[in-house]
Scaffold this motif. Structure first.
Motif, PDB file in Angstrom:
ATOM      1  N   ALA A 346       0.811  -1.218   0.000  1.00  0.00           N
ATOM      2  CA  ALA A 346       0.000   0.000   0.000  1.00  0.00           C
ATOM      3  C   ALA A 346       0.846   1.271   0.000  1.00  0.00           C
ATOM      4  CB  ALA A 346      -0.931   0.015   1.210  1.00  0.00           C
ATOM      5  N   VAL A 347       2.149   1.152   0.272  1.00  0.00           N
ATOM      6  CA  VAL A 347       3.011   2.329   0.386  1.00  0.00           C
ATOM      7  C   VAL A 347       3.681   2.600  -0.959  1.00  0.00           C
ATOM      8  CG1 VAL A 347       5.023   3.335   1.508  1.00  0.00           C
ATOM      9  CG2 VAL A 347       3.381   2.002   2.844  1.00  0.00           C
ATOM     10  N   ARG A 348       3.345   3.744  -1.550  1.00  0.00           N
ATOM     11  CA  ARG A 348       3.956   4.140  -2.823  1.00  0.00           C
ATOM     12  C   ARG A 348       5.307   4.786  -2.605  1.00  0.00           C
ATOM     13  NH1 ARG A 348       4.114   8.947  -5.916  1.00  0.00           N
ATOM     14  NH2 ARG A 348       4.297   8.540  -8.166  1.00  0.00           N
ATOM     15  N   GLU A 349       5.403   5.626  -1.566  1.00  0.00           N
ATOM     16  CA  GLU A 349       6.635   6.380  -1.352  1.00  0.00           C
ATOM     17  C   GLU A 349       6.720   6.821   0.094  1.00  0.00           C
ATOM     18  OE1 GLU A 349       9.000  10.089  -3.496  1.00  0.00           O
ATOM     19  OE2 GLU A 349       6.820  10.158  -3.442  1.00  0.00           O
ATOM     20  N   VAL A 350       7.920   6.784   0.654  1.00  0.00           N
ATOM     21  CA  VAL A 350       8.228   7.413   1.942  1.00  0.00           C
ATOM     22  C   VAL A 350       9.234   8.512   1.627  1.00  0.00           C
ATOM     23  CG1 VAL A 350       9.186   7.123   4.247  1.00  0.00           C
ATOM     24  CG2 VAL A 350       7.835   5.281   3.222  1.00  0.00           C
ATOM     25  N   ARG A 351       8.874   9.750   1.927  1.00  0.00           N
ATOM     26  CA  ARG A 351       9.712  10.884   1.538  1.00  0.00           C
ATOM     27  C   ARG A 351       9.806  11.862   2.700  1.00  0.00           C
ATOM     28  NH1 ARG A 351       4.941  11.465  -1.942  1.00  0.00           N
ATOM     29  NH2 ARG A 351       3.450  12.853  -0.906  1.00  0.00           N
ATOM     30  N   GLY A 352      10.779  12.755   2.601  1.00  0.00           N
ATOM     31  CA  GLY A 352      10.879  13.780   3.623  1.00  0.00           C
ATOM     32  C   GLY A 352      12.301  14.161   3.913  1.00  0.00           C
ATOM     33  N   ARG A 353      12.432  14.974   4.945  1.00  0.00           N
ATOM     34  CA  ARG A 353      13.720  15.528   5.334  1.00  0.00           C
ATOM     35  C   ARG A 353      13.641  15.853   6.810  1.00  0.00           C
ATOM     36  NH1 ARG A 353      16.254  19.117   0.682  1.00  0.00           N
ATOM     37  NH2 ARG A 353      18.438  18.649   1.085  1.00  0.00           N
ATOM     38  N   GLY A 354      14.626  15.429   7.577  1.00  0.00           N
ATOM     39  CA  GLY A 354      14.602  15.697   9.003  1.00  0.00           C
ATOM     40  C   GLY A 354      13.364  15.091   9.637  1.00  0.00           C
ATOM     41  N   LEU A 355      12.678  15.877  10.458  1.00  0.00           N
ATOM     42  CA  LEU A 355      11.460  15.404  11.114  1.00  0.00           C
ATOM     43  C   LEU A 355      10.232  15.967  10.406  1.00  0.00           C
ATOM     44  CD1 LEU A 355      12.623  15.461  14.826  1.00  0.00           C
ATOM     45  CD2 LEU A 355      12.096  13.450  13.416  1.00  0.00           C
ATOM     46  N   MET A 356      10.208  15.775   9.099  1.00  0.00           N
ATOM     47  CA  MET A 356       9.105  16.187   8.233  1.00  0.00           C
ATOM     48  C   MET A 356       8.969  15.100   7.175  1.00  0.00           C
ATOM     49  SD  MET A 356       8.706  19.957   6.534  1.00  0.00           S
ATOM     50  CE  MET A 356       7.110  20.559   5.946  1.00  0.00           C
ATOM     51  N   ILE A 357       8.178  14.066   7.468  1.00  0.00           N
ATOM     52  CA  ILE A 357       8.180  12.835   6.680  1.00  0.00           C
ATOM     53  C   ILE A 357       6.761  12.508   6.227  1.00  0.00           C
ATOM     54  CG2 ILE A 357       8.754  10.372   6.698  1.00  0.00           C
ATOM     55  CD1 ILE A 357      10.655  11.041   9.095  1.00  0.00           C
ATOM     56  N   GLY A 358       6.623  12.132   4.950  1.00  0.00           N
ATOM     57  CA  GLY A 358       5.335  11.730   4.395  1.00  0.00           C
ATOM     58  C   GLY A 358       5.365  10.294   3.919  1.00  0.00           C
ATOM     59  N   ILE A 359       4.266   9.562   4.164  1.00  0.00           N
ATOM     60  CA  ILE A 359       4.095   8.195   3.672  1.00  0.00           C
ATOM     61  C   ILE A 359       2.881   8.210   2.757  1.00  0.00           C
ATOM     62  CG2 ILE A 359       3.714   5.781   4.262  1.00  0.00           C
ATOM     63  CD1 ILE A 359       4.843   6.350   7.037  1.00  0.00           C
ATOM     64  N   GLU A 360       3.109   8.068   1.452  1.00  0.00           N
ATOM     65  CA  GLU A 360       2.013   8.124   0.489  1.00  0.00           C
ATOM     66  C   GLU A 360       1.434   6.727   0.266  1.00  0.00           C
ATOM     67  OE1 GLU A 360       1.015   9.506  -4.105  1.00  0.00           O
ATOM     68  OE2 GLU A 360       2.963  10.009  -3.214  1.00  0.00           O
ATOM     69  N   LEU A 361       0.113   6.608   0.420  1.00  0.00           N
ATOM     70  CA  LEU A 361      -0.573   5.324   0.296  1.00  0.00           C
ATOM     71  C   LEU A 361      -1.365   5.255  -1.014  1.00  0.00           C
ATOM     72  CD1 LEU A 361      -1.936   4.867   3.940  1.00  0.00           C
ATOM     73  CD2 LEU A 361       0.277   4.189   2.987  1.00  0.00           C
ATOM     74  N   VAL A 362      -1.326   4.089  -1.639  1.00  0.00           N
ATOM     75  CA  VAL A 362      -2.074   3.846  -2.870  1.00  0.00           C
ATOM     76  C   VAL A 362      -2.772   2.494  -2.756  1.00  0.00           C
ATOM     77  CG1 VAL A 362      -0.584   5.211  -4.381  1.00  0.00           C
ATOM     78  CG2 VAL A 362      -0.021   2.809  -3.945  1.00  0.00           C
ATOM     79  N   LYS A 363      -3.730   2.266  -3.656  1.00  0.00           N
ATOM     80  CA  LYS A 363      -4.361   0.954  -3.726  1.00  0.00           C
ATOM     81  C   LYS A 363      -3.342  -0.030  -4.285  1.00  0.00           C
ATOM     82  CE  LYS A 363      -8.914   2.994  -4.169  1.00  0.00           C
ATOM     83  NZ  LYS A 363     -10.112   3.236  -5.003  1.00  0.00           N
ATOM     84  N   PRO A 364      -3.090  -1.127  -3.581  1.00  0.00           N
ATOM     85  CA  PRO A 364      -2.023  -2.054  -3.981  1.00  0.00           C
ATOM     86  C   PRO A 364      -2.106  -2.446  -5.453  1.00  0.00           C
ATOM     87  CG  PRO A 364      -2.885  -2.670  -1.839  1.00  0.00           C
ATOM     88  CD  PRO A 364      -3.770  -1.565  -2.351  1.00  0.00           C
ATOM     89  N   GLY A 365      -0.942  -2.422  -6.095  1.00  0.00           N
ATOM     90  CA  GLY A 365      -0.863  -2.794  -7.497  1.00  0.00           C
ATOM     91  C   GLY A 365      -1.202  -1.680  -8.452  1.00  0.00           C
TER      92      GLY A 365
END
Length: 427
Positions: A346-365
């Motif tokens: 479900a996780v497309r991307e984990v991105r960020g810098r320092g203590l500013m982090i995003g976890i982008e979720l998508v429908k699997p596949g």
């Protein structure tokens, strides 16, 4: 539904969002933890939307607020205000802007509203360049330069806003390009856009888009933009409401990732500097700040109590190298979260810098955003004792991770473990 929730619904606007199916009443906090009205304890990875920047109930800040409140709470900007002058001196020096002037507000929205007023008055133009997927506040003018449909409730506007590519690296027409080619394409788009306009006042941009899901361009994009803007006499406003004060770890300000261009013409800040108190502000070089030809004051901006809080908080942040802590502990946390993400379809991307982090979720596949999954993870994380945020364009499919900058290694490990369980539990 709790009694307080029912009372809230009876008197609050319908558009005033609350997190969770059963909303939380937070009653107190300490360090990186908060407690709800039922006595449950949570590790706080959102800090009241990146606002409790240092720690809950930081003794240095609460002491400064209490002592100042015991002397005088309010005076307005019609009188000399020692805490305001002292904080302005420090902010001006830290901003990097030469011959800087500082105006304090009560929020980031008001800071950006002021920046837009300055830029349009200085340039005698109501045309503004803004980034797609951006967010700059909820006032009439700030909404009009917000490039995020979910947070822009009206198309009516006092400004003519034109939106530029570049704020989102991994989606859109240039996503497959290398960083160098991405920047070249965005600059070409900007050049083309300016060829069809008449004297824009400014470009307003978040170095890392906050509400948009902690997205960011490659380092150097805004430096490249600045070269184009300078040729056209257009000002650059850096919206540092979420990126300022060392949160990104690598830099004190987000604009410094694009530093070959030098500092922006106008810088806005808020949120973290007050550690929960209502402090915002604008920094601009003197000729820009002084361009207004009418009277202006601020009743509540620069209040003695909020300025005392800002001074104490800034002193603590610098003396304890919280920027360095954000870099070190944030680097560990993003590494752990990327490992968690690699194990989830479900996780497309984990991105960020320092203590500013995003976890982008998508429908699997697929590459399709999944806001329902984000909502489910938010609930599961709460059940596990962790508070996080959401964002990400109109689909709110990005988990936003932004703990106080005093976060410890042990707390980072604990939060990553809870998030791993929450992602698993949510499907």
């Amino acid at each position: 539904m709790s009694g307080l929730h029912e009372r809230h619904l009876a008197v609050s606007p319908g558009w005033l969002a609350l997190y969770y199916r059963h909303p939380l009443e937070l009653t107190h906090g300490e360090g990186r933890h908060v407690w709800d009205a039922d006595g449950n304890r949570y590790l706080d990875f959102f800090g009241g939307i990146l606002t409790t920047m240092t720690a809950h109930a930081l003794p240095e800040v609460t002491k400064a607020v209490s002592e100042q409140a015991g002397r005088i709470i309010h005076s307005s900007t019609l009188y000399l205000n020692r805490p305001m002058v002292e904080l302005a001196e420090r902010v001006a020096q830290l901003s990097g802007i030469p011959d800087a002037r500082v105006f304090f507000t009560t929020s980031g929205t008001e800071a950006n509203d002021t920046a837009l007023l300055l830029a349009t008055a200085y340039r005698r133009s109501n045309q503004i360049l803004a980034m797609r997927n951006s967010y700059h506040g909820r006032s009439f003018s700030a909404v009009s330069v917000t490039g995020n449909r979910a947070w822009s409730p009206t198309s009516l506007s006092p400004l003519q806003t034109l939106y530029v590519h570049g704020g989102v690296r991994s989606r859109g027409p240039y996503a497959e390009l290398s960083d160098e080619r991405f920047i070249e394409a965005c600059v070409a788009d900007l050049e083309d856009l300016l060829g069809h306009t008449r004297g824009a006042a400014a470009l307003i941009a978040e170095p890392i888009q906050g509400v948009g899901g902690f997205t960011a361009p490659p380092d150097g994009l805004y430096a490249a933009f600045r070269e184009v803007l300078t040729r056209h006499g257009i000002l650059w406003i850096s919206d540092e409401v979420q990126t300022g004060w060392g949160r990104t770890g690598d830099h004190f300000w987000g604009w410094q990732a694009h530093a070959s261009s030098g500092p922006p013409d106008i810088l806005t800040f808020a949120k973290g500097i007050g550690n929960g108190m209502s402090v915002g502000g604008v920094v601009a070089r003197a000729d820009v700040m002084n361009c207004l030809d009418a009277n202006s004051i601020s009743t509540f901006g620069g209040s003695p109590v909020t300025m005392a809080a800002g001074l104490a908080n800034l002193t603590y942040l610098l003396e304890h190298d919280l920027q360095g802590n954000a870099r070190r502990v944030g680097g560990l946390l993003i590494e752990r979260l990327r490992a968690v993400g690699a194990a989830s379809a479900a996780v497309r991307e984990v991105r960020g810098r320092g203590l500013m982090i995003g976890i982008e979720l998508v429908k699997p596949g697929t590459d399709e955003a999944d806001p329902e999954a984000a909502a489910a993870v938010l609930e599961a994380a709460r059940a596990g004792g962790l508070l996080i945020g959401k964002g990400g364009g109109h689909d709110t499919s990005v988990l936003r991770i932004a703990p106080p900058l005093t976060l410890t290694v042990a707390e980072a490990e604990e939060g990553a473990a809870i998030l791993a369980d929450a992602l698993h539990a949510a499907g």
